[in-house]
Write a protein that holds these residues in place. Structure first.
Motif, PDB file in Angstrom:
ATOM      1  N   UNK A 186      20.456 -22.838  -6.317  1.00 49.23           N
ATOM      2  CA  UNK A 186      21.439 -21.927  -5.844  1.00 49.23           C
ATOM      3  C   UNK A 186      22.108 -22.773  -4.532  1.00 49.23           C
ATOM      4  N   UNK A 187      23.103 -23.307  -4.686  1.00 44.99           N
ATOM      5  CA  UNK A 187      23.788 -24.234  -3.609  1.00 44.99           C
ATOM      6  C   UNK A 187      24.901 -23.711  -3.218  1.00 44.99           C
ATOM      7  N   UNK A 188      25.151 -23.556  -1.884  1.00 45.58           N
ATOM      8  CA  UNK A 188      26.203 -22.760  -1.192  1.00 45.58           C
ATOM      9  C   UNK A 188      27.235 -23.798  -0.458  1.00 45.58           C
ATOM     10  N   UNK A 189      28.326 -23.910  -0.820  1.00 43.34           N
ATOM     11  CA  UNK A 189      29.510 -24.366   0.323  1.00 43.34           C
ATOM     12  C   UNK A 189      29.812 -23.617   1.169  1.00 43.34           C
ATOM     13  N   UNK A 203      20.354 -21.291 -14.168  1.00 46.56           N
ATOM     14  CA  UNK A 203      21.658 -21.852 -14.085  1.00 46.56           C
ATOM     15  C   UNK A 203      21.760 -22.545 -12.739  1.00 46.56           C
ATOM     16  N   UNK A 204      22.264 -23.739 -12.755  1.00 43.01           N
ATOM     17  CA  UNK A 204      22.519 -24.491 -11.530  1.00 43.01           C
ATOM     18  C   UNK A 204      23.734 -23.861 -11.057  1.00 43.01           C
ATOM     19  N   UNK A 205      23.883 -23.362  -9.921  1.00 40.12           N
ATOM     20  CA  UNK A 205      24.723 -22.510  -9.468  1.00 40.12           C
ATOM     21  C   UNK A 205      25.387 -23.260  -8.011  1.00 40.12           C
ATOM     22  N   UNK A 206      26.722 -23.285  -7.970  1.00 35.71           N
ATOM     23  CA  UNK A 206      27.406 -23.747  -6.625  1.00 35.71           C
ATOM     24  C   UNK A 206      28.321 -22.393  -6.336  1.00 35.71           C
ATOM     25  N   UNK A 207      27.934 -21.995  -5.024  1.00 38.00           N
ATOM     26  CA  UNK A 207      28.552 -20.830  -4.458  1.00 38.00           C
ATOM     27  C   UNK A 207      29.274 -21.051  -3.186  1.00 38.00           C
ATOM     28  N   UNK A 208      30.686 -20.538  -3.073  1.00 36.06           N
ATOM     29  CA  UNK A 208      31.602 -21.009  -2.129  1.00 36.06           C
ATOM     30  C   UNK A 208      31.652 -19.557  -1.196  1.00 36.06           C
ATOM     31  N   UNK A 209      31.564 -19.457   0.086  1.00 35.16           N
ATOM     32  CA  UNK A 209      31.554 -18.389   0.899  1.00 35.16           C
ATOM     33  C   UNK A 209      31.842 -18.999   2.181  1.00 35.16           C
ATOM     34  N   UNK A 210      32.553 -18.022   3.004  1.00 37.92           N
ATOM     35  CA  UNK A 210      32.692 -18.186   4.427  1.00 37.92           C
ATOM     36  C   UNK A 210      31.773 -16.984   5.222  1.00 37.92           C
ATOM     37  N   UNK A 211      31.012 -16.627   4.419  1.00 42.02           N
ATOM     38  CA  UNK A 211      30.082 -15.277   5.145  1.00 42.02           C
ATOM     39  C   UNK A 211      28.616 -15.945   5.112  1.00 42.02           C
ATOM     40  N   UNK A 267      19.734 -24.276  -0.852  1.00 46.38           N
ATOM     41  CA  UNK A 267      20.143 -25.089   0.307  1.00 46.38           C
ATOM     42  C   UNK A 267      21.897 -24.648   0.626  1.00 46.38           C
ATOM     43  N   UNK A 268      22.413 -25.062   1.602  1.00 39.85           N
ATOM     44  CA  UNK A 268      23.598 -24.971   2.128  1.00 39.85           C
ATOM     45  C   UNK A 268      24.161 -26.178   2.496  1.00 39.85           C
ATOM     46  N   UNK A 269      25.379 -26.396   2.355  1.00 39.01           N
ATOM     47  CA  UNK A 269      26.537 -27.398   2.734  1.00 39.01           C
ATOM     48  C   UNK A 269      27.232 -26.921   3.900  1.00 39.01           C
ATOM     49  N   UNK A 270      27.307 -27.048   5.231  1.00 39.71           N
ATOM     50  CA  UNK A 270      28.193 -26.696   5.894  1.00 39.71           C
ATOM     51  C   UNK A 270      29.478 -27.333   6.309  1.00 39.71           C
ATOM     52  N   UNK A 271      30.590 -26.873   5.899  1.00 37.61           N
ATOM     53  CA  UNK A 271      31.742 -27.973   5.786  1.00 37.61           C
ATOM     54  C   UNK A 271      32.687 -27.563   6.929  1.00 37.61           C
ATOM     55  N   UNK A 272      33.258 -28.528   7.344  1.00 37.71           N
ATOM     56  CA  UNK A 272      34.263 -28.554   8.366  1.00 37.71           C
ATOM     57  C   UNK A 272      35.289 -29.516   8.368  1.00 37.71           C
ATOM     58  N   UNK A 273      36.644 -29.225   8.112  1.00 35.89           N
ATOM     59  CA  UNK A 273      37.686 -30.309   7.938  1.00 35.89           C
ATOM     60  C   UNK A 273      37.581 -31.187   7.038  1.00 35.89           C
ATOM     61  N   UNK A 274      37.112 -30.916   5.919  1.00 37.17           N
ATOM     62  CA  UNK A 274      37.059 -31.596   4.716  1.00 37.17           C
ATOM     63  C   UNK A 274      35.805 -32.348   4.520  1.00 37.17           C
ATOM     64  N   UNK A 275      34.857 -32.252   5.398  1.00 37.39           N
ATOM     65  CA  UNK A 275      33.687 -32.974   5.555  1.00 37.39           C
ATOM     66  C   UNK A 275      32.455 -32.192   5.828  1.00 37.39           C
ATOM     67  N   UNK A 276      31.327 -32.743   5.204  1.00 36.09           N
ATOM     68  CA  UNK A 276      29.960 -31.870   5.241  1.00 36.09           C
ATOM     69  C   UNK A 276      29.428 -32.229   6.606  1.00 36.09           C
ATOM     70  N   UNK A 277      28.962 -31.230   7.404  1.00 36.10           N
ATOM     71  CA  UNK A 277      28.550 -31.423   8.756  1.00 36.10           C
ATOM     72  C   UNK A 277      27.008 -31.526   8.666  1.00 36.10           C
ATOM     73  N   UNK A 278      26.292 -30.564   7.670  1.00 38.67           N
ATOM     74  CA  UNK A 278      25.130 -30.701   7.634  1.00 38.67           C
ATOM     75  C   UNK A 278      24.648 -30.012   6.221  1.00 38.67           C
ATOM     76  N   UNK A 279      23.671 -30.551   5.607  1.00 34.50           N
ATOM     77  CA  UNK A 279      22.859 -29.973   4.311  1.00 34.50           C
ATOM     78  C   UNK A 279      21.774 -29.572   4.829  1.00 34.50           C
ATOM     79  N   UNK A 280      21.311 -28.381   4.210  1.00 32.76           N
ATOM     80  CA  UNK A 280      19.864 -28.101   4.546  1.00 32.76           C
ATOM     81  C   UNK A 280      19.474 -26.716   4.068  1.00 32.76           C
ATOM     82  N   UNK A 281      18.286 -26.133   4.043  1.00 34.37           N
ATOM     83  CA  UNK A 281      17.644 -25.036   3.870  1.00 34.37           C
ATOM     84  C   UNK A 281      18.333 -24.086   4.830  1.00 34.37           C
ATOM     85  N   UNK A 282      18.383 -22.818   4.379  1.00 38.19           N
ATOM     86  CA  UNK A 282      18.814 -21.745   5.352  1.00 38.19           C
ATOM     87  C   UNK A 282      18.167 -21.749   6.636  1.00 38.19           C
TER      88      UNK A 282
END
Length: 349
Positions: free
Chosen positions: A35-38, A189-197, A207-222
């Motif tokens: 369960x991967x979050x953008x 099921x492999x899940x890709x979840x988008x949220x701003x919350x 895991x979470x990918x924190x995005x900023x201006x089109x780029x990934x700033x950091x990927x990691x566990x919560x």
């Protein structure tokens, strides 16, 4: 493709809208069953990334692989993915059961199997008693469950969720995010979840990918994202953060501009470089002695705690939380202490 064995890989993915580069050379590997979050603010490229995986935003460059197979140029209908849109996109003229069955009909699944699979998915999401209703007769939370059942009934290798809880009230969001995560664990099921919350991301994600201006700033566990942010943007975007400027001294100590020295096991090199010491508000407290000299500014009651602001000697402001209201007036001197084992150093830039 088996959902339990299917991951997603993005290789140098680029998405442009005219001169605007919405996604900038993104590299990302999502594990099978994860369960991967953008996560990120509006306009950071997270929904564009999800749409590119689903086939709704053609990439300007790079490759998209699912289960090791290149799907970069496949149309949405030929991809092993199912997309749950923010507005659910249910057919208003169809019943709940007909909405869920729609994809199976298009794939020419035999009628008996269609009925069995529709019934099973409606039970899974708790909507078996609403099969004959139309979407207009359902609440927002019920419509979200139907949209999820419609996606899952097709047994996708990858489930794509584009802010599906954003239109719901707080209590319904909290309830459904717990149910959604439970269903994802059950299905695998492999899940890709988008949220701003942030709370959704932290409570639901592997895991979470924190995005900023089109780029990934950091990927990691919560917990990695929250407790050990790698950049100032991540520290400030995830929760509340006190960022205390200072410099790296000898032996791994941090000399803070506010007037104290902190020794940390993970203080980075090189010696003499500027840095920020991040301390979350819950790890700060008012103290009788030691810590940082400060001036009490205000106290705000927010229900389950009091939020206290104080001004440090260098002019910076810190925020801390505690249960009891302090017996201090604005302008009174005070001291601020914090748990050094919970502090984390990030680059100043």
């Amino acid at each position: 493709m088996s959902p339990s064995q299917t991951g997603v890989e993005l290789r140098s993915l680029v998405c442009r809208y005219g001169a605007v580069e919405a996604v900038r050379s993104m590299n990302l590997a999502i594990a099978p069953g994860e369960f991967f979050t953008l996560l990120g603010p509006s306009g950071c490229g997270k929904s564009t990334t999800l749409q590119a995986i689903g086939g709704f935003a053609p990439p300007s460059g790079g490759r998209i692989l699912v289960g090791g197979e290149d799907i970069t140029h496949l149309p949405p209908a030929r991809r092993p993915t199912n997309y749950v849109f923010q507005n659910y996109a249910l057919f208003p003229h169809m019943s709940v059961a007909e909405n869920v069955e729609y994809g199976l009909k298009r794939r020419k699944v035999p009628a008996a199997e269609r009925r069995a699979r529709v019934s099973a998915e409606l039970r899974r999401v708790g909507m078996q008693d609403f099969a004959a209703r139309r979407p207009a007769q359902l609440s927002g939370g019920q419509q979200q469950r139907v949209a999820l059942a419609r996606a899952l009934v097709n047994r996708p290798a990858v489930l794509l969720l584009d802010e599906p809880l954003s239109a719901l009230d707080f209590l319904m969001r909290k309830q459904l995010r717990e149910e959604l995560k439970a269903i994802q664990r059950d299905v695998g099921t492999t899940t890709v979840f988008v949220t701003h919350d942030q709370s959704e991301a932290l409570s639901m994600s592997d895991r979470i990918a924190v995005m900023n201006a089109g780029r990934i700033e950091q990927i990691g566990t919560p917990d990695e994202i929250y407790e050990r942010p790698q950049t100032r943007f991540v520290a400030e975007f995830i929760g509340s953060a006190n960022l205390l400027p200072g410099r790296i001294a000898d032996g791994g100590s941090i000399v803070l501009d506010a007037g104290t020295t902190v020794r940390l096991a993970d203080a980075p090199a090189p010696e003499g470089s500027r840095c920020l010491l991040m301390v979350r508000p819950e790890h700060m407290r008012l103290a009788e002695a030691g810590g940082l000299a400060a001036t009490f500014a205000k106290c705000t009651y927010v229900g389950d705690h009091h939020e206290i602001s104080a001004t440090l000697a260098d002019g910076g402001t810190v925020t801390l939380r505690q249960q009891a209201r302090p017996a201090l007036d604005p302008g009174a001197p005070c001291r601020i202490a914090f748990d050094e084992t919970k502090a984390h150093v990030i680059p100043a830039s």
